[in-house]
Scaffold this motif. Structure first.
Motif, mmCIF file in Angstrom:
data_model
loop_
_atom_site.group_PDB
_atom_site.id
_atom_site.type_symbol
_atom_site.label_atom_id
_atom_site.label_comp_id
_atom_site.label_asym_id
_atom_site.label_seq_id
_atom_site.Cartn_x
_atom_site.Cartn_y
_atom_site.Cartn_z
ATOM 1 N N MET A 3 46.473 38.867 -15.748
ATOM 2 C CA MET A 3 46.213 37.777 -16.470
ATOM 3 C C MET A 3 47.622 36.828 -16.502
ATOM 4 O O MET A 3 48.459 37.353 -16.864
ATOM 5 C CB MET A 3 45.795 38.007 -17.820
ATOM 6 N N SER A 4 47.425 35.775 -16.553
ATOM 7 C CA SER A 4 48.450 34.711 -16.559
ATOM 8 C C SER A 4 48.591 34.028 -17.666
ATOM 9 O O SER A 4 47.666 33.704 -18.338
ATOM 10 C CB SER A 4 48.426 33.945 -15.119
ATOM 11 N N TYR A 5 49.835 33.987 -18.216
ATOM 12 C CA TYR A 5 50.081 33.167 -19.427
ATOM 13 C C TYR A 5 50.988 31.985 -19.422
ATOM 14 O O TYR A 5 52.023 32.195 -18.641
ATOM 15 C CB TYR A 5 50.640 34.478 -20.582
ATOM 16 N N GLU A 6 50.790 31.257 -20.257
ATOM 17 C CA GLU A 6 51.880 30.158 -20.373
ATOM 18 C C GLU A 6 51.593 29.591 -21.893
ATOM 19 O O GLU A 6 50.678 29.111 -22.407
ATOM 20 C CB GLU A 6 51.584 28.783 -19.554
ATOM 21 N N ILE A 7 52.787 29.623 -22.555
ATOM 22 C CA ILE A 7 53.035 29.431 -23.923
ATOM 23 C C ILE A 7 53.797 28.156 -24.100
ATOM 24 O O ILE A 7 55.289 28.258 -23.738
ATOM 25 C CB ILE A 7 53.494 30.425 -24.853
ATOM 26 N N TYR A 8 53.421 26.815 -24.194
ATOM 27 C CA TYR A 8 54.333 25.781 -24.295
ATOM 28 C C TYR A 8 54.980 25.610 -25.550
ATOM 29 O O TYR A 8 54.583 25.389 -26.446
ATOM 30 C CB TYR A 8 53.337 24.343 -23.911
ATOM 31 N N LYS A 24 46.520 29.725 -22.415
ATOM 32 C CA LYS A 24 47.439 28.873 -22.821
ATOM 33 C C LYS A 24 47.977 28.760 -24.237
ATOM 34 O O LYS A 24 46.777 29.098 -25.101
ATOM 35 C CB LYS A 24 46.773 27.348 -22.460
ATOM 36 N N GLY A 25 49.048 28.482 -24.587
ATOM 37 C CA GLY A 25 49.293 28.533 -25.996
ATOM 38 C C GLY A 25 50.350 27.352 -26.358
ATOM 39 O O GLY A 25 51.015 26.637 -25.353
#
Length: 259
Positions: A1-6, A70-71
């Motif tokens: 699972m890929s994650y990006e928290i901006y 996404k976050g």
């Protein structure tokens, strides 16, 4: 699972470690901060940052990013790994920022991560808003929901009559949920934008859509029966507790309208 928290920021400042965090620069600065991406690329509403605050990054992420999770967080407010860390030093707080391992464990069983609810104790979300901001935006928001999204009106009234809510426009979600929430949120705020003239608003009150959106997250989450997990939020800079208390009391007495 890929994650990006901006991590939303208008200035060069320390960012949390870890590949899951992506610093995003907002605002009109000509300088491109090293290690940051900007919210004015691709499909964007970056020019509306004075009115939409961190939501310009949410829009950008919705329209342009393709990952599993996404976050949105802020340079001053980050999710912890579970501890409150209320009186810890900034260094200790950075050591306890939500990491990929903890995030993965949570997302196995939940669709969304939200901040622990903020409690206003002596007033509802509705009364807190009208004591803190111009009333017309809130009235227009309810009118839009009543007219355009009537299925959400009962939940909106229920949420705004409470004293607690998930605030700060902070959310981490599986992408289909993040994107669906964003679609609804920007549709609602776009309708409000057509109805409210903010041309004479101060720079503080001009942040109207960032303020209003804080009331909408619980409305959408609960109406759609989204399975969420709460984490504490750490404030990463020094806070003047006495000043904040004074502002809180001043707003209730009608003596303070802006900060």
């Amino acid at each position: 699972m890929s994650y990006e928290i901006y991590v939303v920021s208008h200035k060069k400042t320390r960012m949390p470690d870890g590949d899951i965090y992506l610093p995003v620069q907002v605002g009109p600065a000509e300088e491109n901060f090293q290690g940051f991406v900007r919210d004015n690329t691709g499909d964007n509403i970056a020019s509306k940052n004075p009115n939409y605050c961190e939501l310009t990054v949410q829009y950008w992420a919705w329209k342009n990013r393709n990952v599993d999770v996404k976050g949105i967080v802020h340079y001053r407010r980050l999710f912890s790994n579970g501890k409150k860390m209320l009186f810890a030093s900034p260094e200790k707080k950075f050591q306890n920022v939500l990491d990929e391992k903890k995030l993965g464990e949570i997302m196995k069983n939940h669709d969304v991560i939200l901040p622990k609810k903020r409690n206003y104790f002596i007033e509802t979300l509705w009364s807190h808003y009208i004591h803190s901001h111009k009333t017309e935006g809130l009235v227009a928001l309810r009118d839009v929901i009543a007219e355009k999204y009537p299925d959400y009106l009962e939940k909106f009234d229920e949420v705004t009559s409470r004293t607690k809510a998930h605030m700060f426009n902070m959310i981490i979600a599986k992408s289909p949920i993040f994107d669906e929430y964003s679609k609804w949120l920007f549709e609602v705020l776009g309708e409000v934008e057509k109805r409210v003239d903010i041309s004479d608003y101060s720079s503080y009150e001009a942040r109207i859509y960032g303020f209003l959106s804080e009331l909408l997250m619980d409305v959408w989450i609960e109406k759609n029966n989204i399975n969420y997990y709460e984490l504490p939020v750490m404030f990463m800079e020094k806070q003047d507790i006495i000043k904040k208390l004074g502002i809180f009391i001043g707003r209730k007495l009608g003596l303070v309208t802006e900060v």
